[in-house]
Design an enzyme around this catalytic site. Structure first.
Site, mmCIF file in Angstrom:
data_model
loop_
_atom_site.group_PDB
_atom_site.id
_atom_site.type_symbol
_atom_site.label_atom_id
_atom_site.label_comp_id
_atom_site.label_asym_id
_atom_site.label_seq_id
_atom_site.Cartn_x
_atom_site.Cartn_y
_atom_site.Cartn_z
ATOM 1 N N ASP A 89 0.830 -1.213 0.000
ATOM 2 C CA ASP A 89 0.000 0.000 0.000
ATOM 3 C C ASP A 89 0.864 1.262 0.000
ATOM 4 O O ASP A 89 0.395 2.341 0.343
ATOM 5 C CB ASP A 89 -1.018 0.006 1.154
ATOM 6 C CG ASP A 89 -0.337 -0.152 2.496
ATOM 7 O OD1 ASP A 89 0.906 -0.229 2.506
ATOM 8 O OD2 ASP A 89 -1.048 -0.190 3.513
ATOM 9 N N LYS A 145 -9.048 8.108 -19.752
ATOM 10 C CA LYS A 145 -10.487 7.978 -19.570
ATOM 11 C C LYS A 145 -10.792 6.505 -19.307
ATOM 12 O O LYS A 145 -10.014 5.656 -19.746
ATOM 13 C CB LYS A 145 -11.239 8.518 -20.779
ATOM 14 C CG LYS A 145 -11.151 7.628 -22.039
ATOM 15 C CD LYS A 145 -12.483 7.394 -22.650
ATOM 16 C CE LYS A 145 -12.532 6.173 -23.476
ATOM 17 N NZ LYS A 145 -13.596 5.562 -24.012
ATOM 18 N N HIS A 175 -8.451 11.261 -25.766
ATOM 19 C CA HIS A 175 -7.561 11.315 -26.942
ATOM 20 C C HIS A 175 -8.242 11.955 -28.151
ATOM 21 O O HIS A 175 -7.568 12.380 -29.080
ATOM 22 C CB HIS A 175 -6.992 9.932 -27.265
ATOM 23 C CG HIS A 175 -7.970 9.004 -27.885
ATOM 24 N ND1 HIS A 175 -8.754 8.158 -27.148
ATOM 25 C CD2 HIS A 175 -8.302 8.785 -29.174
ATOM 26 C CE1 HIS A 175 -9.526 7.466 -27.963
ATOM 27 N NE2 HIS A 175 -9.272 7.825 -29.194
ATOM 28 N N LYS A 179 -6.897 14.736 -31.781
ATOM 29 C CA LYS A 179 -7.062 14.521 -33.226
ATOM 30 C C LYS A 179 -7.016 15.861 -33.946
ATOM 31 O O LYS A 179 -7.645 16.828 -33.513
ATOM 32 C CB LYS A 179 -8.404 13.828 -33.513
ATOM 33 C CG LYS A 179 -8.437 12.379 -33.064
ATOM 34 C CD LYS A 179 -9.799 11.776 -33.361
ATOM 35 C CE LYS A 179 -9.909 10.365 -32.813
ATOM 36 N NZ LYS A 179 -9.195 9.364 -33.593
ATOM 37 N N GLU A 213 -18.703 2.849 -34.642
ATOM 38 C CA GLU A 213 -17.639 1.828 -34.669
ATOM 39 C C GLU A 213 -18.184 0.613 -35.411
ATOM 40 O O GLU A 213 -19.359 0.262 -35.226
ATOM 41 C CB GLU A 213 -17.259 1.417 -33.252
ATOM 42 C CG GLU A 213 -16.625 2.519 -32.420
ATOM 43 C CD GLU A 213 -16.306 2.033 -31.011
ATOM 44 O OE1 GLU A 213 -15.138 1.754 -30.754
ATOM 45 O OE2 GLU A 213 -17.228 1.912 -30.198
ATOM 46 N N HIS A 237 -15.951 11.567 -25.314
ATOM 47 C CA HIS A 237 -15.637 11.995 -26.684
ATOM 48 C C HIS A 237 -16.734 12.890 -27.293
ATOM 49 O O HIS A 237 -16.462 13.973 -27.805
ATOM 50 C CB HIS A 237 -15.437 10.794 -27.603
ATOM 51 C CG HIS A 237 -14.367 9.839 -27.158
ATOM 52 N ND1 HIS A 237 -13.223 10.243 -26.522
ATOM 53 C CD2 HIS A 237 -14.269 8.486 -27.261
ATOM 54 C CE1 HIS A 237 -12.466 9.191 -26.263
ATOM 55 N NE2 HIS A 237 -13.081 8.122 -26.695
ATOM 56 N N LYS A 333 -21.670 0.500 -31.409
ATOM 57 C CA LYS A 333 -20.714 -0.532 -31.831
ATOM 58 C C LYS A 333 -21.378 -1.415 -32.879
ATOM 59 O O LYS A 333 -22.595 -1.489 -32.952
ATOM 60 C CB LYS A 333 -20.341 -1.402 -30.633
ATOM 61 C CG LYS A 333 -19.437 -0.701 -29.651
ATOM 62 C CD LYS A 333 -18.855 -1.711 -28.665
ATOM 63 C CE LYS A 333 -17.895 -1.028 -27.724
ATOM 64 N NZ LYS A 333 -16.735 -0.440 -28.424
HETATM 65 N N1 NAP Z 1 -6.199 0.150 -25.091
HETATM 66 C C1 NAP Z 1 -6.643 1.219 -25.691
HETATM 67 O O1 NAP Z 1 -6.636 1.348 -26.933
HETATM 68 C C2 NAP Z 1 -7.179 2.371 -24.877
HETATM 69 C C3 NAP Z 1 -7.687 3.504 -25.546
HETATM 70 C C4 NAP Z 1 -8.140 4.581 -24.783
HETATM 71 C C5 NAP Z 1 -8.091 4.513 -23.410
HETATM 72 N N2 NAP Z 1 -7.605 3.401 -22.783
HETATM 73 C C6 NAP Z 1 -7.527 3.387 -21.328
HETATM 74 O O2 NAP Z 1 -6.177 3.197 -20.963
HETATM 75 C C7 NAP Z 1 -6.071 2.413 -19.775
HETATM 76 C C8 NAP Z 1 -5.200 1.206 -20.037
HETATM 77 O O3 NAP Z 1 -5.771 0.438 -21.058
HETATM 78 P P1 NAP Z 1 -5.138 -0.958 -21.554
HETATM 79 O O4 NAP Z 1 -6.034 -1.426 -22.645
HETATM 80 O O5 NAP Z 1 -3.700 -0.830 -21.809
HETATM 81 O O6 NAP Z 1 -5.359 -1.876 -20.272
HETATM 82 P P2 NAP Z 1 -4.820 -3.341 -19.983
HETATM 83 O O7 NAP Z 1 -4.018 -3.845 -21.138
HETATM 84 O O8 NAP Z 1 -5.989 -4.137 -19.522
HETATM 85 O O9 NAP Z 1 -3.892 -3.137 -18.684
HETATM 86 C C9 NAP Z 1 -2.699 -2.397 -18.702
HETATM 87 C C10 NAP Z 1 -1.763 -2.846 -17.587
HETATM 88 O O10 NAP Z 1 -2.261 -2.406 -16.353
HETATM 89 C C11 NAP Z 1 -1.697 -3.213 -15.322
HETATM 90 N N3 NAP Z 1 -2.760 -3.568 -14.362
HETATM 91 C C12 NAP Z 1 -3.814 -4.367 -14.587
HETATM 92 N N4 NAP Z 1 -4.587 -4.453 -13.475
HETATM 93 C C13 NAP Z 1 -3.962 -3.688 -12.540
HETATM 94 C C14 NAP Z 1 -4.237 -3.387 -11.181
HETATM 95 N N5 NAP Z 1 -5.307 -3.868 -10.564
HETATM 96 N N6 NAP Z 1 -3.373 -2.572 -10.524
HETATM 97 C C15 NAP Z 1 -2.298 -2.059 -11.147
HETATM 98 N N7 NAP Z 1 -1.977 -2.328 -12.425
HETATM 99 C C16 NAP Z 1 -2.803 -3.114 -13.113
HETATM 100 C C17 NAP Z 1 -1.129 -4.463 -15.967
HETATM 101 O O11 NAP Z 1 0.288 -4.389 -15.889
HETATM 102 P P3 NAP Z 1 1.188 -5.346 -14.940
HETATM 103 O O12 NAP Z 1 0.463 -6.644 -14.793
HETATM 104 O O13 NAP Z 1 2.452 -5.479 -15.700
HETATM 105 O O14 NAP Z 1 1.370 -4.627 -13.661
HETATM 106 C C18 NAP Z 1 -1.598 -4.340 -17.410
HETATM 107 O O15 NAP Z 1 -0.670 -4.834 -18.352
HETATM 108 C C19 NAP Z 1 -7.506 2.075 -19.388
HETATM 109 O O16 NAP Z 1 -7.952 3.033 -18.454
HETATM 110 C C20 NAP Z 1 -8.285 2.235 -20.686
HETATM 111 O O17 NAP Z 1 -9.640 2.597 -20.452
HETATM 112 C C21 NAP Z 1 -7.155 2.344 -23.500
#
Ligand code: NAP
Length: 464
Positions: A89, A145, A175, A179, A213, A237, A333
């Protein structure tokens, strides 16, 4: 000019999808060709991937930049890792690791939380308690977000962040604001008196903001089931687009003046009532000969789920400029196409001189269509005379395409990462702004009844 103080760009969630696909390439592009930033990527994760693991992630993320070999190699080489425990923590040990990596002397630090929204509040608190933003230079924290899941949780998250950070240190990402076509909305409106003088209730009949989408929920049902279309798309958005179309001219082109104007228009938006919303959910259908599952058949979706994958909302803005002009916000979607656009429709000509009968008037409405994706640009729809011997009036567009006029259109994340490093908050959502936008949708975040089914690949449910 080289900045005297080096910057650590600390990415929580470096092993995740956002970091791999968007953030790492954006950081590379923002810093690789400039001497303005001495930036090192420090990937944080709970998996013991080590510096070699982070470097492998970075290398893969930059695979399509192979033509810039030595720059990529240098960026990869400088990237490193810091380990955190999900059971701890405190982040005191992260502080120690960062100091070890940075060495003596002051450092700027960016903490980018590329992690699921659930742990974002507790990790921000730990960063604040351990005073990690304070390493002798400037310190900034970036949150993705969604910011909260309703007004109460967003307000609570703001209060928590403000216990440890000043508003000028907090960067709330949407994001869409990065754009190019969205940024151009301000230029389009406030550098072109041609349009601005007609941009009001006297001339405009309605505004349609649509983000479609073509993909389904895919692997994201765990998140989406608790979110749905209003939280996932509308509150952020589409509402950001609404503010840029609806705001008054800011007093100057500064972050605070622009964000003040955006907040002011949001304060005039009437809280949406259930009668002004249509919810939909995609059902199984055949697209290009292939049967795709409906939302209820997707992995990890509750078979009785009422989560809307489509929403159409009528917004009313109670101010002098927009009174009586509906803003329609539509997103979904598994629709027939992937596209985002704003269509501003003008009132009809007051008298139709081309035909005898008013109800048979051939003149189409003037429209301004701002294309956000794909094919960024805009079209102004005019009525013109068809050179046919018979008097015929037809609608034709006057079009502008970014790709014809400009060579490189930067990716939204690259623009935003550059702004984070420069300390420019114009394209980030301010605390009061995020609360004002949640307030608008407080009563319609979830449907009371099952959403209307629509076939996958269609344009959504029938809107009466
Ligand atoms: N992916 C996109 O295209 C996208 C687009 C816009 C916004 N977002 C936002 O960006 C954020 C990340 O998205 P993502 O798609 O990259 O997520 P993700 O792949 O599900 O998770 C990213 C990383 O977060 C860590 N994680 C997972 N649970 C956790 C927890 N309880 N405590 C601390 N770390 C934790 C993990 O890393 P470790 O296991 O290595 O610690 C994981 O690899 C989200 O808020 C999402 O809404 C994503």
């Amino acid at each position: 000019m080289t900045h005297a103080v080096p910057t650590s760009f600390v990415v929580f969630g470096v092993t995740g999808d956002l970091a791999h696909r968007k953030l790492i390439p954006a950081l590379f592009d923002a810093v690789a060709d400039t001497n303005d930033h001495d930036v090192r990527l420090i990937g944080v994760s709970s998996q013991p991937v080590g510096a070699a693991g982070v470097q492998e992630i970075v290398r893969k993320s930059l695979a399509d930049r192979g033509n810039r070999g030595s720059t990529v190699a240098r960026f990869v080489e400088r990237s490193t890792h810091a380990l955190v425990s999900r059971d701890s923590d405190t982040l005191d040990d992260l502080g120690r690791q960062l100091r070890e990596i940075e060495g003596p002397g002051p450092n700027n630090r960016v903490f980018y939380l590329a992690i699921p929204p659930g742990p974002a509040a507790s990790i921000s608190t730990m960063i604040g308690k351990a005073r990690l933003l304070d390493a002798g230079g400037w310190g900034r924290i970036v949150l993705e977000k969604p910011f909260g899941r309703d007004l109460a949780s967003a307000t609570a998250l703001n209060e928590l962040l403000h216990e440890y950070f000043s508003e000028t240190q907090i960067y709330r990402m949407d994001h869409y604001l990065g754009k190019e076509a969205v940024q151009n909305l301000l230029t389009f409106r406030f550098a072109n008196p041609l349009f601005e003088s007609t941009w009001n209730r006297d001339r405009i009949e309605s505004v349609d903001i649509r983000v479609a989408e073509d993909i389904g929920v895919g692997e994201r049902a765990g998140y989406y089931e608790k979110s749905g279309a209003v939280r996932d798309m509308i509150q952020n958005h589409l509402t950001q687009l609404t503010t840029l179309v609806g705001m008054e001219a800011p007093s100057s082109f500064t972050a605070e003046a622009i964000r003040d104007s955006k907040v002011r228009v949001l304060e005039s938006v009437r809280t949406v009532a259930t009668r002004d919303v249509v919810y939909g959910q995609y059902a199984s259908a055949s697209i290009n000969g292939e049967l795709v599952p409906g939302y209820l058949d997707e992995p990890d979706v509750d078979p009785g789920s009422k989560t809307p994958t489509f929403v159409h909302i009528r917004l009313a803005i109670d101010n002098w400029r927009w009174q009586g002009v509906p803003f329609y916000l539509t997103t979904g979607k598994r629709l027939h196409e992937r596209s985002s656009a704003i269509v501003v429709t003008y009132r009809p000509a007051p008298v139709c001189i081309f035909h005898g009968r008013e109800d048979d008037c051939p003149i189409g409405r003037n429209t301004v269509t701002l294309r956000i994706q794909p094919h960024e640009g805009f079209d102004v729809g005019f009525s013109v005379k068809d050179p046919d011997p018979e008097m015929q009036v037809v609608s034709k567009p006057l079009s502008f395409d970014y790709s014809d006029a400009f060579k490189d259109i930067p990716d939204a994340y690259r623009t935003l990462v550059t702004d984070i490093l420069e300390g420019d908050q114009t394209l980030f959502v301010r605390g009061d702004e995020v609360e004002a936008s949640w307030r608008v949708y407080e009563d319609v975040l979830e449907p009371a009844a099952a959403p209307l089914p629509y076939p996958a690949g269609s344009s959504g449910p029938k809107l009466s």
